[in-house]
Write a protein that holds these residues in place. Structure first.
Motif, short mmCIF file in Angstrom:
data_model
loop_
_atom_site.label_atom_id
_atom_site.label_comp_id
_atom_site.label_asym_id
_atom_site.label_seq_id
_atom_site.Cartn_x
_atom_site.Cartn_y
_atom_site.Cartn_z
N GLU A 77 0.81 -1.21 0.00
CA GLU A 77 0.00 0.00 0.00
C GLU A 77 0.85 1.27 0.00
OE1 GLU A 77 -3.15 1.87 3.04
OE2 GLU A 77 -3.49 -0.21 2.50
N GLU A 78 1.80 1.37 0.90
CA GLU A 78 2.61 2.59 1.00
C GLU A 78 3.53 2.73 -0.19
OE1 GLU A 78 2.93 6.12 2.64
OE2 GLU A 78 1.66 4.53 3.44
N TRP A 81 1.51 3.83 -3.21
CA TRP A 81 1.11 5.23 -3.11
C TRP A 81 2.27 6.14 -3.51
CZ3 TRP A 81 2.06 9.99 -1.23
CH2 TRP A 81 1.00 10.91 -1.27
N TRP A 117 -5.65 6.12 -9.67
CA TRP A 117 -5.04 6.52 -8.41
C TRP A 117 -5.50 7.92 -8.02
CZ3 TRP A 117 -1.51 10.36 -6.93
CH2 TRP A 117 -0.96 10.21 -5.65
N GLN A 121 -7.54 9.03 -4.68
CA GLN A 121 -7.10 10.03 -3.71
C GLN A 121 -8.23 10.99 -3.40
OE1 GLN A 121 -4.17 9.19 -2.29
NE2 GLN A 121 -4.50 7.62 -3.85
N LYS A 140 0.04 12.25 3.47
CA LYS A 140 -0.33 12.14 2.05
C LYS A 140 -1.02 13.42 1.58
CE LYS A 140 -0.98 7.12 2.04
NZ LYS A 140 -1.98 6.04 1.94
#
Length: 183
Positions: A77-78, A81, A117, A121, A140
């Motif tokens: 996940e990180e 991102w 993406w 967001q 983020k």
């Protein structure tokens, strides 16, 4: 049924990968074949949707099967991102905006992923604003704000219209100046 067949084919590919790799490393997205990596990414997305109570293709049975294989639901996940964030930064530097084109036919796979993406967001930002479960952290949000990310599509459209108007005004000036030179 077709979706279940595809799911089972991808599951078997993932099982083959797990059998061939060290059990501790089989969640490493970089060493997986593309088809496995994309499939696992979708399973993780469906898992997060399921946790939020949203529609998800991940049934309890499928989740149990993947748990038995030792899937790490949050592993990439990180990293994902940050990778997408960097791709958006590169796009912004190259094109001067963050309005990634989506023409369905000619859009590259990388642009399609970036479009998804960006949309995610915005959704996570809205969820956070509504006090719902969200993966949008302060960090983020700060990073996206620093590069001028446009949270609302309306703002993006206004910015796009404003840029278009500026280019149009420049075009008119060039046209007028070339007419004056001809006289």
């Amino acid at each position: 049924k077709t979706c279940d067949n595809i799911w089972n084919v991808r599951l078997e590919e993932f099982k083959d990968f797990v059998r061939k790799e060290n059990a501790d490393e089989h969640n490493d997205a970089f060493s997986m074949p593309n088809s496995c990596r994309e499939w696992i990414f979708r399973q993780r997305m469906d898992y997060r949707r399921k946790l939020r109570g949203e529609p998800s293709d991940l049934t309890d049975q499928k989740e149990d099967i993947l748990n038995q294989l030792g899937i790490d639901w949050y592993l990439d996940e990180e990293h994902t991102w940050l990778e997408c964030f960097r791709n958006l930064q590169k796009f912004h530097i190259k094109h001067g905006h963050m309005d990634v084109p989506n023409d369905d036919c000619g859009t590259s796979l990388q642009n399609k992923k970036l479009i998804e993406w960006i949309s995610e967001q915005r959704c996570e930002y809205c969820r956070k604003g509504l006090g719902e479960y969200s993966t949008m952290t302060e960090e983020k949000e700060r990073k996206l704000n620093e590069i001028g990310f446009q949270w609302k599509v309306v703002d993006l459209a206004k910015n796009h219209d404003s840029k278009w108007s500026k280019y149009f005004d420049k075009l008119i000036k060039v046209e007028n100046s070339s007419r004056k030179k001809k006289k």
